[in-house]
Design an enzyme around this catalytic site. Structure first.
Site, PDB file in Angstrom:
ATOM      1  N   GLY A  13     -69.650  98.486  78.128  1.00  0.00           N
ATOM      2  CA  GLY A  13     -68.598  99.321  77.559  1.00  0.00           C
ATOM      3  C   GLY A  13     -69.128 100.609  76.956  1.00  0.00           C
ATOM      4  N   GLY A  16     -68.599 106.164  78.508  1.00  0.00           N
ATOM      5  CA  GLY A  16     -68.053 107.523  78.615  1.00  0.00           C
ATOM      6  C   GLY A  16     -66.954 107.592  79.678  1.00  0.00           C
ATOM      7  N   LYS A  17     -66.296 106.447  79.901  1.00  0.00           N
ATOM      8  CA  LYS A  17     -65.235 106.389  80.922  1.00  0.00           C
ATOM      9  C   LYS A  17     -64.113 107.388  80.630  1.00  0.00           C
ATOM     10  CE  LYS A  17     -64.761 101.988  79.895  1.00  0.00           C
ATOM     11  NZ  LYS A  17     -65.929 101.770  79.041  1.00  0.00           N
ATOM     12  N   GLY A  18     -63.677 107.401  79.354  1.00  0.00           N
ATOM     13  CA  GLY A  18     -62.566 108.283  78.983  1.00  0.00           C
ATOM     14  C   GLY A  18     -62.873 109.728  79.306  1.00  0.00           C
ATOM     15  N   GLY A  41     -61.707 101.924  73.372  1.00  0.00           N
ATOM     16  CA  GLY A  41     -61.689 103.182  72.628  1.00  0.00           C
ATOM     17  C   GLY A  41     -62.308 104.220  73.542  1.00  0.00           C
ATOM     18  N   THR A  43     -63.079 108.049  74.366  1.00  0.00           N
ATOM     19  CA  THR A  43     -63.170 109.333  73.662  1.00  0.00           C
ATOM     20  C   THR A  43     -63.165 110.495  74.643  1.00  0.00           C
ATOM     21  OG1 THR A  43     -64.628 108.159  72.136  1.00  0.00           O
ATOM     22  CG2 THR A  43     -64.481 110.542  71.863  1.00  0.00           C
ATOM     23  N   THR A 308     -63.777 100.142  66.447  1.00  0.00           N
ATOM     24  CA  THR A 308     -64.047  99.375  65.219  1.00  0.00           C
ATOM     25  C   THR A 308     -65.014 100.070  64.269  1.00  0.00           C
ATOM     26  OG1 THR A 308     -65.867  98.255  66.330  1.00  0.00           O
ATOM     27  CG2 THR A 308     -63.710  97.171  66.425  1.00  0.00           C
ATOM     28  N   GLY A 309     -65.679 101.124  64.733  1.00  0.00           N
ATOM     29  CA  GLY A 309     -66.654 101.827  63.889  1.00  0.00           C
ATOM     30  C   GLY A 309     -67.966 101.059  63.721  1.00  0.00           C
ATOM     31  N   ARG A 312     -73.372 100.312  67.435  1.00  0.00           N
ATOM     32  CA  ARG A 312     -73.652  99.661  68.714  1.00  0.00           C
ATOM     33  C   ARG A 312     -75.136  99.331  68.797  1.00  0.00           C
ATOM     34  NH1 ARG A 312     -70.430 104.520  71.597  1.00  0.00           N
ATOM     35  NH2 ARG A 312     -68.306 103.791  71.282  1.00  0.00           N
ATOM     36  N   SER A 419     -73.378 113.697  82.987  1.00  0.00           N
ATOM     37  CA  SER A 419     -72.721 114.287  81.826  1.00  0.00           C
ATOM     38  C   SER A 419     -73.783 114.561  80.773  1.00  0.00           C
ATOM     39  CB  SER A 419     -71.677 113.300  81.312  1.00  0.00           C
ATOM     40  OG  SER A 419     -71.257 113.664  80.017  1.00  0.00           O
TER      41      SER A 419
HETATM   42  P1  GDP Z   1     -65.631 104.811  76.829  1.00  0.00           P
HETATM   43  O1  GDP Z   1     -65.132 103.639  76.064  1.00  0.00           O
HETATM   44  O2  GDP Z   1     -66.395 104.406  78.060  1.00  0.00           O
HETATM   45  O3  GDP Z   1     -64.579 105.822  77.149  1.00  0.00           O
HETATM   46  O4  GDP Z   1     -66.696 105.531  75.895  1.00  0.00           O
HETATM   47  P2  GDP Z   1     -66.558 105.814  74.309  1.00  0.00           P
HETATM   48  O5  GDP Z   1     -65.634 106.925  74.107  1.00  0.00           O
HETATM   49  O6  GDP Z   1     -66.308 104.556  73.561  1.00  0.00           O
HETATM   50  O7  GDP Z   1     -68.055 106.191  73.957  1.00  0.00           O
HETATM   51  C1  GDP Z   1     -68.713 107.254  74.560  1.00  0.00           C
HETATM   52  C2  GDP Z   1     -69.203 108.200  73.457  1.00  0.00           C
HETATM   53  O8  GDP Z   1     -70.166 109.081  74.001  1.00  0.00           O
HETATM   54  C3  GDP Z   1     -68.103 109.091  72.923  1.00  0.00           C
HETATM   55  O9  GDP Z   1     -68.358 109.366  71.578  1.00  0.00           O
HETATM   56  C4  GDP Z   1     -68.219 110.346  73.778  1.00  0.00           C
HETATM   57  O10 GDP Z   1     -67.721 111.500  73.122  1.00  0.00           O
HETATM   58  C5  GDP Z   1     -69.704 110.439  73.951  1.00  0.00           C
HETATM   59  N1  GDP Z   1     -70.166 111.033  75.208  1.00  0.00           N
HETATM   60  C6  GDP Z   1     -69.633 110.925  76.455  1.00  0.00           C
HETATM   61  N2  GDP Z   1     -70.430 111.544  77.356  1.00  0.00           N
HETATM   62  C7  GDP Z   1     -71.465 112.044  76.672  1.00  0.00           C
HETATM   63  C8  GDP Z   1     -72.647 112.774  77.047  1.00  0.00           C
HETATM   64  O11 GDP Z   1     -72.898 113.051  78.209  1.00  0.00           O
HETATM   65  N3  GDP Z   1     -73.506 113.105  76.052  1.00  0.00           N
HETATM   66  C9  GDP Z   1     -73.272 112.783  74.749  1.00  0.00           C
HETATM   67  N4  GDP Z   1     -74.175 113.137  73.852  1.00  0.00           N
HETATM   68  N5  GDP Z   1     -72.194 112.104  74.351  1.00  0.00           N
HETATM   69  C10 GDP Z   1     -71.307 111.727  75.312  1.00  0.00           C
HETATM   70  P1  IMO Z   2     -64.253 100.364  76.014  1.00  0.00           P
HETATM   71  O1  IMO Z   2     -63.104 100.406  76.982  1.00  0.00           O
HETATM   72  C1  IMO Z   2     -67.365  97.993  74.098  1.00  0.00           C
HETATM   73  C2  IMO Z   2     -66.439  93.817  73.214  1.00  0.00           C
HETATM   74  C3  IMO Z   2     -66.295  93.397  71.771  1.00  0.00           C
HETATM   75  C4  IMO Z   2     -66.710  91.946  71.863  1.00  0.00           C
HETATM   76  C5  IMO Z   2     -66.160  91.504  73.201  1.00  0.00           C
HETATM   77  C6  IMO Z   2     -64.808  90.811  73.127  1.00  0.00           C
HETATM   78  O2  IMO Z   2     -64.123 101.319  74.888  1.00  0.00           O
HETATM   79  O3  IMO Z   2     -65.557 100.445  76.728  1.00  0.00           O
HETATM   80  P2  IMO Z   2     -62.309  91.572  72.607  1.00  0.00           P
HETATM   81  O4  IMO Z   2     -61.744  92.334  71.470  1.00  0.00           O
HETATM   82  O5  IMO Z   2     -62.077  92.178  73.933  1.00  0.00           O
HETATM   83  O6  IMO Z   2     -61.936  90.121  72.578  1.00  0.00           O
HETATM   84  O7  IMO Z   2     -63.910  91.585  72.349  1.00  0.00           O
HETATM   85  O8  IMO Z   2     -66.041  92.683  73.978  1.00  0.00           O
HETATM   86  N1  IMO Z   2     -65.564  94.936  73.621  1.00  0.00           N
HETATM   87  C7  IMO Z   2     -66.004  96.170  73.871  1.00  0.00           C
HETATM   88  N2  IMO Z   2     -67.241  96.700  73.747  1.00  0.00           N
HETATM   89  N3  IMO Z   2     -66.352  98.746  74.580  1.00  0.00           N
HETATM   90  C8  IMO Z   2     -65.113  98.228  74.726  1.00  0.00           C
HETATM   91  O9  IMO Z   2     -64.112  98.910  75.316  1.00  0.00           O
HETATM   92  C9  IMO Z   2     -64.894  96.889  74.325  1.00  0.00           C
HETATM   93  N4  IMO Z   2     -63.806  96.088  74.310  1.00  0.00           N
HETATM   94  C10 IMO Z   2     -64.238  94.887  73.888  1.00  0.00           C
HETATM   95  O10 IMO Z   2     -67.141  94.144  70.945  1.00  0.00           O
HETATM   96  O11 IMO Z   2     -68.106  91.853  71.924  1.00  0.00           O
HETATM   97 MG    MG Z   3     -65.219 102.863  74.116  1.00  0.00          MG
END
Ligand code: GDP
Ligand code: IMO
Ligand code: MG
Length: 432
Positions: A13, A16-18, A41, A43, A308-309, A312, A419
């Protein structure tokens, strides 16, 4: 007839999918979530502002694109309302371009209580759930007792809601859970329930659709559809590090069940991986670093959960896991994020195999959670320079290009783009 492209995470997880969905959205007509819920979550960053989405697809800031919450997704109405209000405050009116499947299941406040009760009952072996009610809501879906978005409009919705809630209360009591002390956002179950019920009005402002017909019609009409994954491969209910997983199929196959499309309609499969690796919550993580380097990755990568803050856990990139992810998902191209986090590292390592009890293997063993797994590491010289301002893939530092080439060689999948910052503008596509 067009095909549906898929974008998903290949690690644990937060790859950087978003961000990548946001960058690719101009090439698509429809962005559709197919699983997960508010545990996600995602971003997005542009114009110096950061946006975090949980249930809403990451194409929402492109107001001319349709965003769809598919049948495989879980919706928590109160969290949904908060997301909608945040978008409203930013001048984005999601009612114009967000559709919701009637078959998407609802997360009740009592599902969230059950999530906490289950975690408490597990004691030291708890999953580290995001406590959004994911496990219990999917459990009710499979048990055929869940409530769906389309049910909100039924005359007996209240009664069915109460029946389900009472069932959860009985289960929590059996587990010895202290229901009276349970809080969501500082509120007791009854108080939160009131907000939850009020939030249904927000949900009702959206168009509820038979999304399987909608999506298939889009494909027949030649529209371009992108399925946006949440969580990631290694958290998949079947192939992840069970039981330390989420409760849905996060893999390409999940697109078929989570949107109602046939396997033959799947087009490109874009797999997202960080240049290193992170995990939040409990469970095995063979390349985890417990030293200064791990702490540095966490700090420089701002590796704190978007939902959740929580900090990681950080470690080196894991090729056995990545190869497994490419195999299970049929990944056709890779997107690598966050190499910039390691800009000042003297050395960057890649785990190319696992050493399990003195034997080297390339496979993810069934005993992943129970046997000690030592990563076999290959070191790479660091690139020791900022990537800021680089606009072309080929202008990346030679040492980083070597590292990326090794990722391609190890996975057998080509990298489509890298990225190099959180901002939407910093994605460098590689020439074909
Ligand atoms: P997602 O759940 O896969 O969408 O990813 P999250 O948003 O939870 O976590 C990715 C974090 O990395 C976010 O804070 C993004 O703003 C940041 N991010 C994404 N791509 C890059 C990158 O290429 N470089 C850096 N430094 N941060 C990135
Ligand atoms: P994105 O889409 C990272 C993790 C939780 C926990 C386990 C089960 O932002 O990548 P749950 O609440 O689904 O029952 O939790 O999975 N987890 C994630 N870890 N990114 C996520 O989503 C997650 N969604 C759940 O921390 O270990
Ligand atoms: Mg996330």
């Amino acid at each position: 007839m067009t095909k549906i492209d898929v974008l998903l995470g290949l690690q644990w997880g937060d790859e950087g999918k978003g961000k990548i969905v946001d960058v690719l959205t101009p090439d698509y007509d429809v962005i559709a979530r197919f699983q997960g819920g508010p545990n996600a979550g995602h971003t997005l960053e542009f114009g110096g502002i950061k946006h975090v989405l949980h249930i809403i697809p990451s194409g929402i800031f492109h107001t001319d694109k349709v965003n769809l919450i598919g049948n495989g997704v879980l919706i928590e109405p109160r969290i949904f309302r908060q997301e909608i209000e945040e978008l409203d405050a930013k001048g984005v009116d999601a009612t114009r371009n967000l559709l919701v499947s009637k078959k998407a299941h609802l997360i009740l406040p009592s599902h969230r209580m059950m999530d906490a009760a289950n975690e408490q009952a597990k004691g030291n072996s708890k999953i580290g759930s995001t406590l959004k009610g994911i496990g219990p809501a999917y459990t009710d879906k499979i048990a055929r007792t869940g409530l769906r978005v389309g049910d909100i409009l039924a005359s007996d919705f209240r009664e069915r809601y109460i029946m389900l809630k009472e069932q959860h209360i009985r289960m929590a009591q059996t587990l010895g859970f202290d229901i009276d002390s349970f809080r969501i956002d500082g509120l007791g179950l009854d108080q939160y329930e009131q907000l939850w019920m009020e939030s249904l009005d927000t949900l009702k402002r959206f168009r509820f659709v038979n999304s399987e017909y909608f999506i298939n019609q889009c494909l027949r009409d030649g529209k371009r559809v992108l399925a946006e994954g949440a969580q990631a491969m290694m958290l998949d209910i079947d192939f992840g590090t069970y039981p330390f997983v989420t409760s849905s199929n996060t893999i390409t196959a999940g697109v078929c069940t989570g949107l109602g499309v046939a396997p033959s309609t799947i087009g490109k499969v874009m797999g997202i991986t960080k240049a290193y690796c992170t995990r939040v919550g409990a469970g095995p993580f063979p390349t985890e670093l417990f030293d200064e380097t791990g702490a540095k990755l966490c700090e420089l990568g701002h590796e704190y959960g978007a939902t959740t803050g929580r900090p990681r856990r950080c470690g080196w990139i894991d090729m056995p896991a990545l190869r497994y992810a490419c195999m299970i998902n049929g990944v056709t191209e890779l997107y690598v994020t966050k190499p910039d986090v390691m800009n000042d590292f003297d050395q960057v390592c890649m785990c190319t195999a696992y050493d399990i009890e003195g034997r080297q293997t390339d496979e993810i063993p069934f005993e992943y959670n129970t046997v000690p797994i030592h990563p076999v590491l290959t070191p790479f010289a660091g690139w020791k320079q900022s990537l800021a301002g680089i606009e072309n893939y080929n202008d990346l530092p030679a040492n980083l290009l070597s590292y990326l080439a090794a990722i391609e060689q190890q996975t057998g999948v080509r990298i489509a783009a890298v990225s190099i910052s959180p901002d939407r503008k910093d994605v460098l596509f590689k020439a074909q």
